[in-house]
Enzyme design. Structure first.
Site, PDB file in Angstrom:
ATOM      1  N   ASN A  44       0.852  -1.196   0.000  1.00 36.74           N
ATOM      2  CA  ASN A  44       0.000   0.000   0.000  1.00 36.74           C
ATOM      3  C   ASN A  44       0.884   1.241   0.000  1.00 36.74           C
ATOM      4  OD1 ASN A  44       0.670  -0.783   2.687  1.00 36.74           O
ATOM      5  ND2 ASN A  44      -0.993   0.412   3.543  1.00 36.74           N
ATOM      6  N   ILE A  45       0.412   2.262  -0.709  1.00 41.60           N
ATOM      7  CA  ILE A  45       1.165   3.512  -0.830  1.00 41.60           C
ATOM      8  C   ILE A  45       0.198   4.652  -0.511  1.00 41.60           C
ATOM      9  CG2 ILE A  45       2.555   4.969  -2.356  1.00 41.60           C
ATOM     10  CD1 ILE A  45       2.997   2.410  -4.115  1.00 41.60           C
ATOM     11  N   GLU A  57      -2.974  -4.735  -3.032  1.00 39.03           N
ATOM     12  CA  GLU A  57      -3.492  -5.651  -4.057  1.00 39.03           C
ATOM     13  C   GLU A  57      -3.504  -4.988  -5.429  1.00 39.03           C
ATOM     14  OE1 GLU A  57      -4.722  -4.855  -1.127  1.00 39.03           O
ATOM     15  OE2 GLU A  57      -6.045  -6.384  -0.302  1.00 39.03           O
TER      16      GLU A  57
END
Ligand code: THU
Length: 138
Positions: A44-45, A57
Site C-alpha cells: 500500500n502507498i 493488491e
C-alpha cells in the site's frame, strides 16, 4: 500449505515491508501469481491527500498488467498495524472489483491470519454477482 501457497505468502510478507503508510500505520503486502508462474508483488502507498492512496493488491495487479500480464491464478495478502500480522482482514471492495476485471470467479485469494496461516477464498465467494464487461454486453 502447498509450495506455491508458501512461496506467495513469503513474497507478500516481504512486500509488506515496503509499505508506505505514514498516516494509518497499517502495512499491507500482496503477491500475485500469474498463470505462467511469475509473481508480482505490491504494497500500500498512502498520500497526504488521502484519496490517492492505493492498496497493496491493486499495486500488484497494476504492476503485472502494465507488464503485459492478463492471466492470474492466485493472490496472497497480509497486513497489520506496524506490519504485525495479528489477524486476517479481507481485501477492500475496490480491489475485489479490480480482481473481477482480470480474474475468473475461481481465482484464489489467500488472506493471511498469521505468518504461517491463511483463510482461503475464491473471488466469487468474496464478490458474488460481480459487475463485469459481460454486463455491458447485455
Ligand atoms: N489497504 C490495503 O492495502 N489493502 C486492503 O485491502 C485494505 C486496506 C491499505 C490502504 C491504507 O493504506 C491502509 O491499508 C488502511 O486502510
Amino acid at each position: 500449505m502447498s509450495f506455491e501457497e508458501k512461496k506467495l505468502c513469503a513474497a507478500a510478507m516481504k512486500a509488506m515491508d515496503k509499505a508506505y503508510s505514514p498516516y494509518s500505520g497499517f502495512n499491507v503486502g500482496a503477491a500475485l501469481a500469474t498463470a505462467s508462474g511469475k509473481v508480482y508483488t505490491g504494497c500500500n502507498i498512502e498520500n497526504a491527500s488521502y484519496t490517492p492512496t492505493i492498496c497493496a493488491e491493486r499495486t500488484a495487479f497494476f504492476k503485472a498488467v502494465s507488464d503485459g500480464e492478463r492471466d492470474f491464478s492466485m493472490i496472497a495478502i497480509c497486513g497489520g498495524k506496524d506490519g504485525v500480522i495479528s489477524k486476517a482482514f479481507p481485501p477492500c471492495g475496490v480491489c475485489r472489483q479490480v480482481m473481477a476485471e482480470f480474474c475468473s470467479p475461481s481465482f484464489v485469494i489467500l488472506v493471511m491470519s498469521s505468518k504461517n496461516s491463511f483463510d482461503k477464498y475464491t473471488l466469487s465467494e468474496l464478490l458474488p454477482e460481480a459487475f463485469t464487461s459481460q454486463n455491458l454486453n447485455k
